[in-house]
Enzyme design. Structure first.
Site, PDB file in Angstrom:
ATOM      1  N   ASN A  10      12.235  -3.326  -6.929  1.00 10.93           N
ATOM      2  CA  ASN A  10      11.616  -2.002  -6.826  1.00 10.93           C
ATOM      3  C   ASN A  10      11.243  -1.753  -5.359  1.00 10.93           C
ATOM      4  O   ASN A  10      10.485  -2.532  -4.767  1.00 10.93           O
ATOM      5  CB  ASN A  10      10.370  -1.975  -7.732  1.00 10.93           C
ATOM      6  N   ASP A  12       9.791   1.010  -4.064  1.00 10.39           N
ATOM      7  CA  ASP A  12       8.807   2.094  -3.890  1.00 10.39           C
ATOM      8  C   ASP A  12       7.945   1.927  -2.643  1.00 10.39           C
ATOM      9  O   ASP A  12       7.653   2.901  -1.930  1.00 10.39           O
ATOM     10  CB  ASP A  12       7.826   2.139  -5.072  1.00 10.39           C
ATOM     11  N   HIS A  13       7.496   0.693  -2.415  1.00  6.42           N
ATOM     12  CA  HIS A  13       6.476   0.532  -1.379  1.00  6.42           C
ATOM     13  C   HIS A  13       7.044   0.472   0.041  1.00  6.42           C
ATOM     14  O   HIS A  13       6.286   0.505   1.006  1.00  6.42           O
ATOM     15  CB  HIS A  13       5.554  -0.629  -1.730  1.00  6.42           C
ATOM     16  N   ARG A  21       3.207   7.371   7.820  1.00  7.04           N
ATOM     17  CA  ARG A  21       3.344   7.991   9.130  1.00  7.04           C
ATOM     18  C   ARG A  21       4.280   9.196   9.145  1.00  7.04           C
ATOM     19  O   ARG A  21       4.548   9.763  10.193  1.00  7.04           O
ATOM     20  CB  ARG A  21       3.903   6.944  10.128  1.00  7.04           C
ATOM     21  N   HIS A  46      10.554   4.495  -8.559  1.00  5.16           N
ATOM     22  CA  HIS A  46       9.711   5.353  -9.404  1.00  5.16           C
ATOM     23  C   HIS A  46       9.447   6.660  -8.668  1.00  5.16           C
ATOM     24  O   HIS A  46       8.752   6.683  -7.651  1.00  5.16           O
ATOM     25  CB  HIS A  46       8.393   4.609  -9.678  1.00  5.16           C
ATOM     26  N   ARG A  48       7.384   9.470  -8.656  1.00  6.24           N
ATOM     27  CA  ARG A  48       6.140   9.921  -9.301  1.00  6.24           C
ATOM     28  C   ARG A  48       5.989  11.424  -9.141  1.00  6.24           C
ATOM     29  O   ARG A  48       6.511  12.026  -8.194  1.00  6.24           O
ATOM     30  CB  ARG A  48       4.927   9.209  -8.686  1.00  6.24           C
ATOM     31  N   ARG A  52       4.174  10.233  -4.172  1.00  3.54           N
ATOM     32  CA  ARG A  52       3.371   9.471  -3.207  1.00  3.54           C
ATOM     33  C   ARG A  52       4.199   8.431  -2.464  1.00  3.54           C
ATOM     34  O   ARG A  52       3.838   7.999  -1.391  1.00  3.54           O
ATOM     35  CB  ARG A  52       2.175   8.809  -3.882  1.00  3.54           C
ATOM     36  N   HIS A  53       5.301   7.970  -3.065  1.00  9.44           N
ATOM     37  CA  HIS A  53       6.176   7.061  -2.319  1.00  9.44           C
ATOM     38  C   HIS A  53       7.621   7.579  -2.335  1.00  9.44           C
ATOM     39  O   HIS A  53       8.048   8.226  -1.392  1.00  9.44           O
ATOM     40  CB  HIS A  53       6.015   5.584  -2.731  1.00  9.44           C
ATOM     41  N   GLU A  73      12.494   4.955 -12.631  1.00 12.98           N
ATOM     42  CA  GLU A  73      11.264   4.985 -13.423  1.00 12.98           C
ATOM     43  C   GLU A  73      10.727   6.409 -13.384  1.00 12.98           C
ATOM     44  O   GLU A  73      10.615   7.012 -12.307  1.00 12.98           O
ATOM     45  CB  GLU A  73      10.236   4.023 -12.842  1.00 12.98           C
ATOM     46  N   THR A 103      -1.612   2.448  -9.727  1.00 12.72           N
ATOM     47  CA  THR A 103      -0.285   2.033 -10.169  1.00 12.72           C
ATOM     48  C   THR A 103      -0.226   2.255 -11.682  1.00 12.72           C
ATOM     49  O   THR A 103      -1.199   2.711 -12.279  1.00 12.72           O
ATOM     50  CB  THR A 103      -0.018   0.560  -9.786  1.00 12.72           C
ATOM     51  N   THR A 104       0.929   1.962 -12.285  1.00  7.49           N
ATOM     52  CA  THR A 104       1.093   2.247 -13.709  1.00  7.49           C
ATOM     53  C   THR A 104       0.174   1.353 -14.539  1.00  7.49           C
ATOM     54  O   THR A 104       0.389   0.150 -14.623  1.00  7.49           O
ATOM     55  CB  THR A 104       2.563   2.041 -14.126  1.00  7.49           C
ATOM     56  N   GLU A 154      10.795  -2.463 -21.603  1.00  2.25           N
ATOM     57  CA  GLU A 154      10.280  -3.311 -20.534  1.00  2.25           C
ATOM     58  C   GLU A 154       8.831  -3.636 -20.880  1.00  2.25           C
ATOM     59  O   GLU A 154       8.003  -2.728 -21.036  1.00  2.25           O
ATOM     60  CB  GLU A 154      10.371  -2.606 -19.173  1.00  2.25           C
ATOM     61  N   HIS A 193       5.803  -5.960 -13.612  1.00  6.52           N
ATOM     62  CA  HIS A 193       4.538  -5.471 -13.064  1.00  6.52           C
ATOM     63  C   HIS A 193       3.654  -6.639 -12.658  1.00  6.52           C
ATOM     64  O   HIS A 193       3.341  -7.501 -13.475  1.00  6.52           O
ATOM     65  CB  HIS A 193       3.762  -4.555 -14.023  1.00  6.52           C
ATOM     66  N   GLY A 215       8.384  -5.400  -7.499  1.00  3.44           N
ATOM     67  CA  GLY A 215       8.337  -4.564  -6.312  1.00  3.44           C
ATOM     68  C   GLY A 215       7.262  -4.937  -5.321  1.00  3.44           C
ATOM     69  O   GLY A 215       7.533  -5.520  -4.277  1.00  3.44           O
ATOM     70  N   HIS A 216       6.023  -4.604  -5.647  1.00  2.00           N
ATOM     71  CA  HIS A 216       4.941  -4.655  -4.663  1.00  2.00           C
ATOM     72  C   HIS A 216       4.848  -5.999  -3.945  1.00  2.00           C
ATOM     73  O   HIS A 216       4.766  -6.054  -2.714  1.00  2.00           O
ATOM     74  CB  HIS A 216       3.613  -4.314  -5.350  1.00  2.00           C
TER      75      HIS A 216
HETATM   76  N1  PXP Z   1       8.225  -2.072 -13.920  1.00  2.00           N
HETATM   77  C1  PXP Z   1       7.662  -0.857 -14.058  1.00  2.00           C
HETATM   78  C2  PXP Z   1       8.007  -0.038 -15.253  1.00  2.00           C
HETATM   79  C3  PXP Z   1       6.796  -0.344 -13.070  1.00  2.00           C
HETATM   80  O1  PXP Z   1       6.239   0.877 -13.235  1.00  2.00           O
HETATM   81  C4  PXP Z   1       6.546  -1.118 -11.926  1.00  2.00           C
HETATM   82  C5  PXP Z   1       5.671  -0.570 -10.839  1.00  2.00           C
HETATM   83  O2  PXP Z   1       6.261   0.564 -10.292  1.00  2.00           O
HETATM   84  C6  PXP Z   1       7.164  -2.371 -11.822  1.00  2.00           C
HETATM   85  C7  PXP Z   1       7.982  -2.831 -12.849  1.00  2.00           C
HETATM   86  C8  PXP Z   1       6.989  -3.244 -10.628  1.00  2.00           C
HETATM   87  O3  PXP Z   1       5.658  -3.640 -10.514  1.00  2.00           O
HETATM   88  P1  PXP Z   1       5.181  -4.339  -9.168  1.00  2.00           P
HETATM   89  O4  PXP Z   1       5.371  -3.351  -8.057  1.00  2.00           O
HETATM   90  O5  PXP Z   1       3.759  -4.679  -9.438  1.00  2.00           O
HETATM   91  O6  PXP Z   1       6.057  -5.553  -8.987  1.00  2.00           O
END
Ligand code: PXP
Length: 251
Positions: A10, A12-13, A21, A46, A48, A52-53, A73, A103-104, A154, A193, A215-216
Site C-alpha cells: 500500500n 498511500d503514505h 508540501r 486507498h 479517500r 488526504r493522500h 481501497e 486510519t480505517t 480482507e 492493517h 503499507g504504513h
Molecule cells: N488493508 C486495508 C483494507 C486498509 O484500509 C489498510 C490501510 O489503508 C491496509 C490494509 C494497510 O494498513 P497499514 O497501512 O497499517 O499497513
C-alpha cells in the site's frame, strides 16, 4: 496449503509525504514501481473521500503505468463506485470510512449494511472487478460477505497489531478461526492493517490467508532502510513464517 502468500504494498503514505508540501515528490508511482521490482505482487491504494493522500490522478497514473494488479481501497459511495467503474482496477476492497478517523478503524458492517452494499457490490462484480470486503474476523460478517456475492474478504488485523500479550493472542485466535471459516464457506481470505516486521509472522502463517496488504510500516521503515530492502525483508519474513508453519504441520 497455498505455500505462496501474495504481498500487496500500500503506497498511500508516499502520497501523504508528498501532500505535506504539495508538488510531485515523492511520487507514489515511482514507489509502486520499486515495490513491484522488490517483490510486491500487487499495489494497493486507498482513494479517500477527503483525498488526504492518494488523489484521482494517482489512480489514473497507477492504472496506466503499473502492470501488476491494482487493489483500489474505496468507501461504498456513489462517487467511488463511478471512479472504480471508470478505471476497472483488478480488485476493489470496500472499507468503512469516517472523515474524522486517522486510519480505517474497524471493519465494514457487511451484515448490518447488506441492503445498501448489495447494489454497489453487484455493479463492481458485474464490471469484472474482484471485490473484497474489509471486515472483522466475525462469522456473521463472513457469512454476509458470501450472501453479498463477493469472492474475497480482507480480515482487519489492526486490533491484533495494537494489542499485546494475552489480549493479542486472543485476537490472533479469532483471526485464525475467522480465516478457517472463510475458507470453509468458499471465500478467498486476505489480511492487513498495522502489520510490521515484528508482528507479521503469526498472520503470514495462517494457512488460508492468500494475501497480506501492508503499507504504513513499510513506507516508514523505508526512510531508514530503503523501500527495496524493506519490502524484501517483509517478503522473507512472510516466506519463512509459511515455511515454518508448513514444516510444523508435516511433523
Ligand atoms: N488493508 C486495508 C483494507 C486498509 O484500509 C489498510 C490501510 O489503508 C491496509 C490494509 C494497510 O494498513 P497499514 O497501512 O497499517 O499497513
Amino acid at each position: 496449503m497455498t505455500q505462496y502468500q501474495r504481498l500487496g504494498v500500500n503506497i498511500d503514505h508516499v502520497a501523504t509525504i508528498r501532500n505535506a508540501r504539495g508538488g510531485a515528490c515523492p511520487d507514489p508511482v515511482r514507489a509502486a514501481k520499486i515495490a513491484v521490482a522488490s517483490g510486491a505482487d500487487g499495489i494497493t491504494a486507498h482513494l479517500r473521500e477527503d483525498r488526504r493522500h492518494i488523489r484521482d490522478e494517482d489512480i489514473s497514473a497507477l492504472s496506466d503505468e503499473i502492470a501488476q494488479p491494482l487493489n483500489l481501497e474505496m468507501a461504498a459511495t456513489m462517487e467511488m463506485l463511478s471512479i472504480a467503474l471508470r478505471h476497472k482496477p483488478h480488485a476493489a476492497c470496500i472499507v468503512p470510512e469516517k472523515r474524522e478517523e486517522v486510519t480505517t478503524e474497524g471493519g465494514l458492517d457487511a451484515a448490518g449494511r447488506y441492503n445498501y452494499l448489495a447494489p454497489i457490490v453487484g455493479q463492481l462484480v458485474d464490471a469484472g472487478i474482484r471485490v473484497s470486503l474489509f471486515i472483522e474476523a466475525d462469522p456473521r460478517q463472513l457469512d454476509a460477505a458470501v450472501a453479498l456475492g463477493v469472492p474475497v474478504v480482507e480480515l482487519h488485523t489492526g486490533r491484533y497489531a495494537y494489542l499485546e500479550g494475552d489480549a493479542q493472542q486472543a485476537e490472533l485466535d479469532r483471526i485464525i478461526t475467522g480465516a478457517a471459516h472463510a475458507a470453509t464457506i468458499g471465500l478467498e481470505c486476505h489480511a492487513g492493517h498495522g502489520l510490521t516486521f515484528d508482528n507479521v509472522a503469526p498472520i503470514a502463517a495462517i494457512e488460508s490467508v492468500a494475501e497480506l496488504n501492508i503499507g504504513h510500516f513499510l513506507i516508514g521503515e523505508a526512510i531508514f532502510g530503503g523501500l527495496d530492502s524493506t519490502i524484501k525483508r517483509m517478503r522473507t519474513l512472510m516466506d519463512n513464517a509459511r515455511a515454518d508453519a508448513l514444516g510444523a504441520r508435516r511433523t
